[in-house]
Motif scaffolding. Structure first.
Motif, PDB file in Angstrom:
ATOM      1  N   ARG B  20       0.429  -1.250  -0.149  1.00  0.00           N
ATOM      2  CA  ARG B  20      -0.409   0.185   0.100  1.00  0.00           C
ATOM      3  C   ARG B  20       0.638   1.408  -0.307  1.00  0.00           C
ATOM      4  NH1 ARG B  20      -3.920   0.131  -2.474  1.00  0.00           N
ATOM      5  NH2 ARG B  20      -3.074   2.596  -2.357  1.00  0.00           N
ATOM      6  N   TYR B  67      -1.042  -1.515 -11.902  1.00  0.00           N
ATOM      7  CA  TYR B  67      -0.988  -1.865 -10.990  1.00  0.00           C
ATOM      8  C   TYR B  67      -2.015  -0.940 -10.514  1.00  0.00           C
ATOM      9  CZ  TYR B  67      -2.102  -3.169  -6.016  1.00  0.00           C
ATOM     10  OH  TYR B  67      -3.325  -3.574  -5.499  1.00  0.00           O
ATOM     11  N   MET B  68      -1.398   0.556 -10.837  1.00  0.00           N
ATOM     12  CA  MET B  68      -1.703   1.202  -9.787  1.00  0.00           C
ATOM     13  C   MET B  68      -2.806   1.971 -11.253  1.00  0.00           C
ATOM     14  SD  MET B  68       1.032   3.730  -9.182  1.00  0.00           S
ATOM     15  CE  MET B  68       1.030   5.705  -9.855  1.00  0.00           C
ATOM     16  N   GLU B  71      -6.311  -0.103 -10.457  1.00  0.00           N
ATOM     17  CA  GLU B  71      -6.786  -0.111  -8.454  1.00  0.00           C
ATOM     18  C   GLU B  71      -7.825   1.374  -9.365  1.00  0.00           C
ATOM     19  OE1 GLU B  71      -4.377   1.665  -5.678  1.00  0.00           O
ATOM     20  OE2 GLU B  71      -4.812   0.158  -5.239  1.00  0.00           O
ATOM     21  N   TYR B  72      -7.269   2.084 -10.142  1.00  0.00           N
ATOM     22  CA  TYR B  72      -7.514   3.600 -10.516  1.00  0.00           C
ATOM     23  C   TYR B  72      -9.002   3.373 -11.353  1.00  0.00           C
ATOM     24  CZ  TYR B  72      -9.136   8.964 -11.714  1.00  0.00           C
ATOM     25  OH  TYR B  72      -8.603   9.972 -11.166  1.00  0.00           O
ATOM     26  N   ARG B  74     -10.368   0.291 -11.699  1.00  0.00           N
ATOM     27  CA  ARG B  74     -11.632  -0.232 -10.792  1.00  0.00           C
ATOM     28  C   ARG B  74     -12.507   0.726  -9.776  1.00  0.00           C
ATOM     29  NH1 ARG B  74      -7.154  -3.728 -10.262  1.00  0.00           N
ATOM     30  NH2 ARG B  74      -6.803  -3.078  -8.783  1.00  0.00           N
TER      31      ARG B  74
END
Lengths: 204, 204, 204, 204
Positions: B20, B67-68, B71-72, B74
């Motif tokens: 995180r 990944y970022m 995540e964004y 999603r």
DNA sequence: GATGAATGAGTCTTCATTCAT
DNA sequence: AATGAATGAAGACTCATTCAT
């Protein structure tokens, strides 16, 4: 102090077309592997030019890409003017524009290949590209829309935004094909974009 | 006195926490200078983590960006689901979607800053980003359009292309603002995109 | 994105002495050809270290030189302290200092060789060198002179300037030999500098 | 209409003038950033001369620096001759020399600025500079000292070494001011150097 | 002598990635 | 999982110098 020996191996090139040769060589190489992976050494060699000569014409390697994008952009806009020139009806102008755009960016050797490479992976300095290529293009479309509105052919929309929607819509449609995320052909894309953009989504 | 070599300054973090922190640090740094210019060393330092630890959680630095973005993405799709959930009318769904999208990508700390950096110059690996972020998004819109067509609310268009036009249109509209090439506000953008996209350009 | 293959050829070095090895290698190479002509590749190879490792310990190549000069400077000052330690008479201290200085900078492998190379031609960033090496040295001499004045052994001069005259005088005396512009030997230099500096030029 | 390819924008300069302009331009630029950082392109531009023209007057860029140093050196030695001319007493000659030297190298636009640049960083090829500038200067001082010894005004020292001590002493005294490592003014420096050098350090 | 585009050797530096601890 | 020093491939860029005109 570095001593430079500078023994010349080949004849000096005529000054005028040196820049042209560099650009052409860069385009050819980048169209295969993407601009990021085209090294200055490789570009110079293919252009039969000294590596340092690149820097007589472009401040940095990235400037060379921007120059190429700008040149391509001018070619698109030039072709577009022709495709639109014969028409007086703004509606037909937009229709022609859509067809021209999709075909141009779908043909072999298009600028996406230069920017991204045929087998994507290259990184791109998007910001400058957008500035050079998108701005003038949107303005062109904007003008047509403005004209259409004035003539009562188009509804009273914000022409800048409407132009952005069209250009953005076309680009993403093409990009998805380019990255193999969709499988429609150019003709279908043309027809559908015309349909959606001009007629709207709503039925009735 | 016994010397303890493993005196720890701070409590060991839980693995999930470490990940995180890395992501948060990367986001914060990239939001300023663009992901390309955020070095692993800088990210690690800001996350109070060893540089090598990044590689316990991500295979490569690019994976971290993906990944970022994912995540964004999603988060966007999640928010979108909510914004659309209450509606049964596909037309209203699209309207809500447009509003949500524009607002989300216009707020401070949006993903464009991470990808491009506040001031241009960063290079971006577009291909993977498009794959991760655009693909699912287009599919979502496509589903709504398909539903609208089935219900007779929308005209019979190719839903994939129609979805691309909408998403591409919204993105370019936003990007132009992001790069200071246009000056309309979010609200006007929302209204106009709804208007153009749903109603089409043609008058009458 | 550049992919790094990073196949390792040799065993990793123990961390502690990496810096030492780099400095030693740089010194050895520079003592022959001058620091400017010692390439990072060559230094790394001689140190059995990766080229990049240099940059884990020094921000730039020039920083490495400054570090070496500083280290050499500390060695001089250290040796000087010893050479002077036994003496309580400031006059004898200065005499010892002159002898030590001339001998130190005249011996094989002295810092001039590192800076200029045995066969001069290298360029040097003088400003930083002066700052690192000269400043502390002048201060040391200044202290001795101040002491001598206080004890009535020396005349009442400005100690900083007097110290500068001594150090500058010694350096130029040595440099002229180094660049083959003069042919006196170290011992003669020592005797004469003592003589002139301590006794003055005027007769009577 | 006949096209004349050789229409000249400005009158052709006389060769001597061209050389002068190059030297002046180089001096002006180097006085700010140090000679190393003054590129031939910049010098040519400021001199309103083609880059290649520099090489009609100087074999290499370094030769240009040496020429400048030599010119400056001749100015110093010339001024020195005048300052010393009126005197018959070697002692007074040295006194005048010290004053002249300190004042000359302390004034704005002095050669140190050219060599080192106002702010550190430039690299310098010391060897040739020393050869061109220091050698003749030491010889001049040496002559005066020799004369003084012959006349019984000075003690019987090695004149070359004594001269080196004086010149080196003056230079370092000035350099420390130049690099902000000391804060005495020119007048104090003059007085003190005279005092120390002529009278020696020892009391009694 | 003047011009200025072409030349190209030469190297420092970056930084993602690895791995022994 | 965490650490962080070591690794090394990779390439853009500089700029003094040349020479055809």
């Amino acid at each position: 102090m570095k001593s430079r020996s500078n023994t010349r191996k080949t004849a000096r090139q005529s000054p005028a077309d040196t820049k042209r040769r560099i650009v052409d060589a860069a385009f050819a190489i980048a169209a295969t592997k993407g601009f990021e992976h085209a090294t200055t050494a490789e570009i110079a060699k293919r252009a039969s030019v000294a590596e340092g000569s690149i820097y007589n014409h472009f401040r940095t390697k990235d400037d060379l890409l921007i120059y190429m994008v700008g040149e391509y952009s001018r070619a698109v806009l030039g072709g577009l003017s022709d495709a639109v020139a014969g028409e007086s009806d703004p509606l037909r102008k937009i229709e022609n524009l859509i067809a021209f755009h999709i075909r141009f960016f779908t043909q072999e050797g298009n600028i996406f290949q230069v920017i991204y490479g045929k087998r994507p992976g290259a990184k791109v300095q998007m910001a400058r590209i957008i500035r050079v290529a998108i701005g003038p293009y949107v303005s062109l479309i904007e003008g047509i829309i403005r004209e259409g509105i004035a003539r009562g052919k188009f509804r009273n929309v914000n022409p800048r935004i409407a132009a952005s929607v069209l250009l953005g819509g076309m680009q993403l449609t093409i990009l998805q094909r380019f990255f193999n995320l969709a499988d429609y052909g150019p003709d279908e894309a043309i027809e559908q974009i015309r349909n959606v953009y001009l007629g709207g989504l709503k039925s009735g």
